[in-house]
Design a protein around this motif. Structure first.
Motif, mmCIF file in Angstrom:
data_model
loop_
_atom_site.group_PDB
_atom_site.id
_atom_site.type_symbol
_atom_site.label_atom_id
_atom_site.label_comp_id
_atom_site.label_asym_id
_atom_site.label_seq_id
_atom_site.Cartn_x
_atom_site.Cartn_y
_atom_site.Cartn_z
ATOM 1 N N UNK A 140 0.827 -1.213 0.000
ATOM 2 C CA UNK A 140 0.000 0.000 0.000
ATOM 3 C C UNK A 140 0.853 1.252 0.000
ATOM 4 N N UNK A 141 1.902 1.253 0.799
ATOM 5 C CA UNK A 141 2.789 2.409 0.860
ATOM 6 C C UNK A 141 3.410 2.680 -0.497
ATOM 7 N N UNK A 142 3.880 1.607 -1.139
ATOM 8 C CA UNK A 142 4.527 1.792 -2.435
ATOM 9 C C UNK A 142 3.541 2.354 -3.455
ATOM 10 N N UNK A 143 2.351 1.757 -3.501
ATOM 11 C CA UNK A 143 1.331 2.232 -4.445
ATOM 12 C C UNK A 143 0.968 3.683 -4.157
ATOM 13 N N UNK A 144 0.753 3.971 -2.864
ATOM 14 C CA UNK A 144 0.366 5.333 -2.477
ATOM 15 C C UNK A 144 1.452 6.324 -2.846
ATOM 16 N N UNK A 145 2.696 5.946 -2.614
ATOM 17 C CA UNK A 145 3.784 6.853 -2.949
ATOM 18 C C UNK A 145 3.813 7.119 -4.443
ATOM 19 N N UNK A 152 10.861 10.067 -0.062
ATOM 20 C CA UNK A 152 11.329 8.682 0.020
ATOM 21 C C UNK A 152 12.548 8.571 0.926
ATOM 22 N N UNK A 153 13.450 9.535 0.766
ATOM 23 C CA UNK A 153 14.639 9.517 1.598
ATOM 24 C C UNK A 153 14.260 9.676 3.071
#
Lengths: 157, 295
Positions: A13-18, B20-21
């Protein structure tokens, strides 16, 4: 095992949201810059009176509002910041966009009624829709309101 | 006043850091601190356990022991026989400490050390044993855990982890709840090192009792053979492979030049009551104690 699945799900979820959040934000900023250029000639001031007060022909209340929501990644980052403290930079872009968008919408309303400027502009913010996760309620949506007086002035010779 | 429209060259209201960092730095930092605190507190707890004098017998241990030992005796002849073997072994190490052994009718091949100086031995294990020396080795291994207070160590570390999780995730989060259930029962696992120490201790005790160490590896050899046949994930979770234990024991025997000798057969009371007994399913709370047995 169940806990492991939870963690993996959260990571996904974090990756998608980012990813999605970054794209959405970039798009929004692009549109904002375009609109700002378009309405550059319509001044917006926060003063309650202008020097040429008696030159005002018409005065109408105008407002522009926008509702913006955080993505999951931003919320998670803010949660981490809540432990350590310091600038919550993930919220900064969100509020910035919201403010500028609200002002632009107000400008648009003023422009459409042929106003020359907007005076006495103020901001209001309210949170809508508390998002509950893990029994802690975190605020997910903001409504930003910009309102002011759109005035038309006597044309100077 | 003249109005000159102008676009700002850069946005003053946002920070220039990459999200991200920031994410990785914050997450890594916080997790790193938590791990460091956990290790530190675990180390402090461990050293404290080392310093508890042998004579101190903690009250809560006694409470646990009473709870476990309160079951009726289903082996009126075998149990006292095993008990007397245990008493002989214990007397070689402790002047005034008394351990209790209970036999449990179950086909599980294991023996379990409980807080409160109680040892549970399952009949499944007894069935596989062919000599008194082997049984003595198993009992002595449990005594080794008691000697080092291994169950206390595990309990302390578990408590630290639960406290940390409650501080970060919140006392009523699902993560804390899960950790609590896993760590704060006596469902403890011993580390490989602790098992090594217990084996070492058992070897020395065996030697003291019989004057030789034959039979020390026999039981584990049988277990390792069974492991090769069928991969029981349970076994893998709770102890190092029996094969490695056999090797480690053999190495120890060689290094210390421990002698071999004649194996003593099991006493007749044990044999008649144990071999061929009906082994039903194990009860719920005994199942909870299983994972820190000899295997």
């Amino acid at each position: 095992m169940g806990q492991l699945i939870n963690i993996v799900l959260m990571m996904v979820l974090l990756a998608v949201a980012y990813g999605v959040g970054t794209i959405v934000e970039r798009e929004h900023y692009r549109k904002i810059l375009l609109k700002e250029e378009q309405y550059l000639d319509l001044p917006v001031v926060t003063s309650r009176r202008i020097a040429e007060n008696d030159d005002i022909l018409t005065a109408v209340l105008v407002s522009g509002s926008v509702v913006i929501s955080l993505d999951y990644f931003k919320r998670f980052l803010a949660g981490l910041r809540n432990i350590v403290g310091g600038r919550v930079s993930s919220y900064e872009t969100l509020l910035d966009r919201g403010r500028r968008e609200a002002v632009l919408r107000m400008k648009q309303a003023a422009y459409e009624m042929g106003a020359d400027m907007v005076i006495n502009m103020r901001f209001e913010r309210s949170s809508i829709g508390n998002v509950t996760s893990d029994r802690k309620s975190q605020i997910g949506c903001f409504e930003l309101l910009a309102y002011g007086m759109a005035v038309t002035l006597k044309k100077k010779q | 006043m003249k109005f000159t429209p102008r676009i700002l060259s850069e946005n003053v209201n946002i920070s220039r850091t990459s999200p991200l960092r920031e994410f990785f730095i914050l997450l890594g930092g916080i997790l790193g601190v938590l791990v460091a605190v956990y290790l530190l507190l675990g180390f402090a707890w461990d050293s404290m356990v080392d310093r508890i004098p042998d004579r101190i017998d903690l009250t809560f241990e006694r409470y646990f022991g009473k709870a476990a030992a309160g079951k009726g005796c289903s082996f009126p002849r075998a149990e006292p026989a095993v008990q007397s073997l245990l008493d002989d072994l214990a007397a070689l190490q402790w002047a005034d400490r008394r351990f209790t052994v209970r036999l449990v009718s179950d086909k599980e091949v294991n023996a379990v050390a409980l807080p409160g100086d109680t040892i549970l031995v399952y009949t499944g294990l007894l069935e596989k044993i062919d000599s008194e020396n082997e049984l003595a080795m198993v009992l002595a291994h449990e005594l080794g855990h008691f000697f080092r207070r291994d169950h206390l160590r595990g309990l302390g570390r578990g408590a630290v982890l639960v406290i940390l999780s409650a501080a970060v995730l919140g006392g009523d989060s699902s993560g804390t709840d899960l950790l609590q259930r896993v760590l704060l029962t006596t469902d403890l696992k011993y580390s490989r090192k602790q098992e090594e120490y217990a084996d070492k201790f058992a070897l020395a005790l065996l030697n003291k009792k019989y004057g030789h160490v034959s039979g020390a590896t026999a039981f584990f050899e049988k277990a390792s053979r069974k492991e090769r046949a069928g991969i029981c994930s349970r076994f893998f979770m709770t102890h190092p492979l029996s094969r490695y234990r056999v090797e480690a024991l053999r190495r120890l025997i060689e290094e210390q030049g421990l002698p071999a000798g004649k194996l003593k057969p099991l006493s007749p009371e044990m044999v008649t009551e144990i071999k061929g007994v009906d082994q039903g399913a194990i009860s719920r709370d005994e199942g909870m104690y299983r994972s820190h047995g000899v295997l």
